[in-house]
Design a protein around this motif. Structure first.
Motif, mmCIF file in Angstrom:
data_model
loop_
_atom_site.group_PDB
_atom_site.id
_atom_site.type_symbol
_atom_site.label_atom_id
_atom_site.label_comp_id
_atom_site.label_asym_id
_atom_site.label_seq_id
_atom_site.Cartn_x
_atom_site.Cartn_y
_atom_site.Cartn_z
ATOM 1 N N SER A 55 7.638 -3.881 -3.759
ATOM 2 C CA SER A 55 8.671 -3.258 -2.918
ATOM 3 C C SER A 55 9.930 -3.110 -3.749
ATOM 4 O O SER A 55 10.336 -4.061 -4.425
ATOM 5 C CB SER A 55 9.023 -4.142 -1.718
ATOM 6 O OG SER A 55 7.964 -4.184 -0.826
ATOM 7 N N VAL A 56 10.535 -1.932 -3.685
ATOM 8 C CA VAL A 56 11.778 -1.691 -4.422
ATOM 9 C C VAL A 56 12.864 -1.353 -3.414
ATOM 10 O O VAL A 56 12.665 -0.484 -2.556
ATOM 11 C CB VAL A 56 11.597 -0.529 -5.426
ATOM 12 C CG1 VAL A 56 12.906 -0.238 -6.145
ATOM 13 C CG2 VAL A 56 10.499 -0.848 -6.426
ATOM 14 N N TRP A 57 13.988 -2.049 -3.514
ATOM 15 C CA TRP A 57 15.089 -1.841 -2.585
ATOM 16 C C TRP A 57 16.295 -1.320 -3.355
ATOM 17 O O TRP A 57 16.883 -2.037 -4.160
ATOM 18 C CB TRP A 57 15.423 -3.145 -1.863
ATOM 19 C CG TRP A 57 14.240 -3.677 -1.094
ATOM 20 C CD1 TRP A 57 13.259 -4.500 -1.568
ATOM 21 C CD2 TRP A 57 13.893 -3.385 0.268
ATOM 22 N NE1 TRP A 57 12.317 -4.738 -0.591
ATOM 23 C CE2 TRP A 57 12.688 -4.074 0.553
ATOM 24 C CE3 TRP A 57 14.480 -2.618 1.280
ATOM 25 C CZ2 TRP A 57 12.057 -4.007 1.807
ATOM 26 C CZ3 TRP A 57 13.854 -2.570 2.525
ATOM 27 C CH2 TRP A 57 12.656 -3.253 2.774
ATOM 28 N N ALA B 182 14.613 4.761 -7.908
ATOM 29 C CA ALA B 182 13.463 4.390 -7.074
ATOM 30 C C ALA B 182 12.201 5.070 -7.586
ATOM 31 O O ALA B 182 11.160 4.429 -7.766
ATOM 32 C CB ALA B 182 13.732 4.778 -5.631
ATOM 33 N N HIS B 183 12.301 6.360 -7.867
ATOM 34 C CA HIS B 183 11.112 7.085 -8.348
ATOM 35 C C HIS B 183 10.712 6.635 -9.747
ATOM 36 O O HIS B 183 9.520 6.578 -10.067
ATOM 37 C CB HIS B 183 11.367 8.600 -8.329
ATOM 38 C CG HIS B 183 11.381 9.161 -6.938
ATOM 39 N ND1 HIS B 183 10.262 9.201 -6.148
ATOM 40 C CD2 HIS B 183 12.383 9.677 -6.196
ATOM 41 C CE1 HIS B 183 10.568 9.736 -4.973
ATOM 42 N NE2 HIS B 183 11.852 10.033 -4.976
ATOM 43 N N GLY C 288 -1.041 -0.807 -7.059
ATOM 44 C CA GLY C 288 -1.760 0.175 -6.253
ATOM 45 C C GLY C 288 -0.880 0.826 -5.207
ATOM 46 O O GLY C 288 -1.084 1.981 -4.842
ATOM 47 N N ILE C 289 0.100 0.081 -4.693
ATOM 48 C CA ILE C 289 1.032 0.668 -3.731
ATOM 49 C C ILE C 289 2.445 0.169 -4.009
ATOM 50 O O ILE C 289 2.668 -1.030 -4.193
ATOM 51 C CB ILE C 289 0.619 0.380 -2.266
ATOM 52 C CG1 ILE C 289 1.592 1.025 -1.279
ATOM 53 C CG2 ILE C 289 0.478 -1.103 -1.962
ATOM 54 C CD1 ILE C 289 1.056 1.142 0.139
ATOM 55 N N CYS C 290 3.371 1.112 -4.079
ATOM 56 C CA CYS C 290 4.773 0.771 -4.314
ATOM 57 C C CYS C 290 5.578 1.257 -3.114
ATOM 58 O O CYS C 290 5.606 2.450 -2.826
ATOM 59 C CB CYS C 290 5.272 1.438 -5.595
ATOM 60 S SG CYS C 290 6.993 1.035 -5.935
ATOM 61 N N PHE D 229 4.779 -2.792 3.969
ATOM 62 C CA PHE D 229 3.655 -2.768 4.905
ATOM 63 C C PHE D 229 3.643 -1.523 5.783
ATOM 64 O O PHE D 229 3.078 -1.511 6.870
ATOM 65 C CB PHE D 229 3.659 -4.020 5.804
ATOM 66 C CG PHE D 229 2.263 -4.455 6.214
ATOM 67 C CD1 PHE D 229 1.462 -5.168 5.340
ATOM 68 C CD2 PHE D 229 1.751 -4.153 7.460
ATOM 69 C CE1 PHE D 229 0.180 -5.562 5.705
ATOM 70 C CE2 PHE D 229 0.461 -4.550 7.835
ATOM 71 C CZ PHE D 229 -0.318 -5.261 6.957
ATOM 72 N N LEU D 230 4.298 -0.486 5.320
ATOM 73 C CA LEU D 230 4.284 0.776 6.049
ATOM 74 C C LEU D 230 3.061 1.518 5.540
ATOM 75 O O LEU D 230 2.995 1.852 4.373
ATOM 76 C CB LEU D 230 5.567 1.522 5.692
ATOM 77 C CG LEU D 230 6.051 2.669 6.554
ATOM 78 C CD1 LEU D 230 6.156 2.279 8.009
ATOM 79 C CD2 LEU D 230 7.412 3.121 6.034
#
Ligand code: NAD
Length: 500
Positions: A435-437, A444-445, A454-456, A462-463
């Motif tokens: 997760s990047v805040w 961010a990109h 696998g998911i950023c 958790f969306l």
């Protein structure tokens, strides 16, 4: 601990039995052996589970093959899809039964189960039924050397008998995430639920029966891993492919088993997921998201955060705010509306988590909050309760920062620049999620591209859009599931070449 069947007679009626579901029937099995399913809330015995032996596993695999060769195999996609919609509807009709079963096995807050486990568990059948109905296959035209026209087209066929080996953290949801697409593609399945959470998988057998899914399409065998149902199933050469969610070490063992017969595997494995918080982040959102990702489901979420990197100017403020969030989580009974935190899955798992709590102290961590067992009322003292815990000050090579703990805990470390934090976040054999805040969209990109996961998530956690590819990089998994990506594993494309 295992008890003999004869001892069941001594149990009160309120203690249930959980049976294997094979070829459309509930069976106790040839071993004559049960194992105890104990409540993580208070240690009480909630059921005795009948362990499947080699014989039951073999019967289940053969029943699945017979179903494929029979009525199930002949069903067209629209009929199959309609049946799976009925499965989802029937789970929703029996919503409370599923909630009670899941809550009893896991001890998690009922609100979470109502919101996540059961609705998503049901939805998985509809989603994949609709995907299979709508996904096209390819076709090419060419000219043969003799000048004739040639048409090539692909047809999609099921892989066959799929073994589905599941963990305990989101039992129904993670099981149907695999059974849904497997059945939508026309396969038959043999499910081995976790020995900790056998009940909703068994209950799903009733649903299959009620809506008329042919016998043998959905089978459940109970037991453990090595030298038990898990190993018997994954070694069974009648199984055409194995889909597994669980620890990376177990995945390694299953992959070796799958080598015999050159069977395909799809793996969703462990993680040591980072959250990265830049000083320009929306502070409240970052705290809220990180608290959820570290402590939801008592930290037993594969996508959860166990490493938090905070840009130095924000560090102290962030640590204090997350501490407050952790301390506001009240451990308690699943049905109590005030409960913010359930127990861990078992006393055995708590021992593992507490061993990391001790290791953190031994490695010189500052314990910001938690670090032990909460004080619970006498009636709950045999439960698997543990305090949400935050550390700072550990070295990057501490086992606490490198190994998956799977508890409600995280280590927070300051960082000074983008390159440094990317290096730190990627310094792990895992690669499941991050997760990047930040409010800097370019950054961010950039990070999303640089993090090997696998998911950023950007400014979220958790969306999930279930059409997107889901899976882990590196040792966090093999393959992608979700939407059309699930079809790559659960079906095979065959090409038909026609010389006209
Ligand atoms: P686990 O690996 O201990 O057990 C998972 C399943 O495998 C159980 O049903 C178990 O009985 C079975 N099993 C164990 N050894 C086996 C063997 N040798 N052969 C065949 N089957 C065997 O995992 P767990 O403790 O139940 O679940 C927690 C783990 O799952 C964590 O590592 C977590 O990160 C991971 N997980 C990953 C995802 C993901 O999507 N990547 C999702 C949820 C959980």
């Amino acid at each position: 601990m295992q008890v003999q069947v004869t001892e069941i007679a001594n149990l009160t009626k309120s203690r249930r039995e959980v049976l294997n579901f094979i070829d459309g029937e509930y069976v106790k099995g040839s071993l004559g052996r049960t194992f105890e399913n104990r409540s993580p809330v208070d240690g009480s015995l909630i059921s005795l589970v009948y362990e499947a032996g080699r014989e039951e596993v073999d019967r289940a695999v053969r029943a699945a093959r017979t179903a494929l060769d029979g009525a199930w195999g002949r069903l067209g996609i629209p009929e199959r899809a309609a049946l799976l919609h009925q499965v989802a509807d029937e789970i929703n009709r029996r919503f409370d039964d599923f909630v009670e079963a899941e809550v009893a096995d896991t001890g998690k807050p009922a609100s979470l189960t109502r919101h996540l486990d059961i609705p998503r568990g049901a939805a998985n059948f509809k989603i994949f039924a609709d995907v299979v109905k709508n996904v096209p296959t390819e076709s090419f035209e060419m000219t043969a050397p003799d000048g004739a026209r040639v048409i090539n087209y692909a047809v999609r066929r099921p892989k066959g008998v799929i073994a589905v080996v599941c963990p305990w953290n989101l039992p129904l949801l993670l099981m149907t995430w695999k059974v849904g697409p497997a059945l939508a593609c026309g396969n038959a399945v043999v499910v081995k639920p976790s020995e900790e959470t056998p009940t909703t998988a068994a209950l799903l057998g009733e649903v299959m029966k009620t809506v008329g899914v042919p016998d043998g399409v959905y089978n459940v065998v109970h037991g453990f891993g090595p030298q038990s149902a898990g190993e018997f199933l994954t070694r069974h050469l009648g199984v055409n492919a194995i889909t597994f969610t669980g620890e990376t070490a177990t995945g390694t063992a299953i992959m070796k088993a799958a080598a015999d017969g050159v069977r395909a595997v799809s793996f969703e494995l462990g993680g040591k997921n980072p959250a990265i918080v830049f000083a320009d982040a929306n502070f409240e959102a970052a705290i809220e998201g990180t608290a959820r990702s570290a402590f939801a489901n008592c930290g037993q979420v594969c996508l959860g955060t166990e490493r938090v990197y905070v840009e130095r100017p924000l560090f102290e403020r962030f640590v204090q705010a997350l501490k407050q969030r952790a301390e506001s989580l009240t451990p308690g009974l699943p049905h109590d509306a005030a409960t913010g935190l359930g127990p861990l899955i078992s006393r055995g798992h708590r021992e593992k988590v507490l061993s990391y709590y001790r290791k953190a102290v031994a490695d010189g961590a500052t314990v910001v909050t938690g670090g032990g067992i909460p004080e619970m009322p006498a009636a709950l003292q045999n439960g698997a309760w543990v305090q949400p815990t935050i550390w700072t000050g550990l070295g990057d090579d501490s086992a606490v920062v490198r190994e998956e703990i799977f508890g409600p805990c995280c280590h927070i470390r300051p960082f000074d620049g983008e390159d440094e934090v990317v290096r730190l976040a990627n310094d792990t054999p895992y690669g499941l999620a991050a997760s990047v805040w930040t409010q800097d969209i370019s950054r961010a990109h950039r990070l999303a591209g640089a993090l090997e996961v696998g998911i950023c998530w950007i400014n979220s956690w958790f969306l999930r859009d279930l059409r997107t590819p889901f899976g882990g990089a590196r040792q966090s998994g093999i393959g992608r599931e979700g939407g059309v990506h699930s079809l790559e594993f659960y079906s095979e494309l065959r090409n038909v070449c026609v010389h006209l």
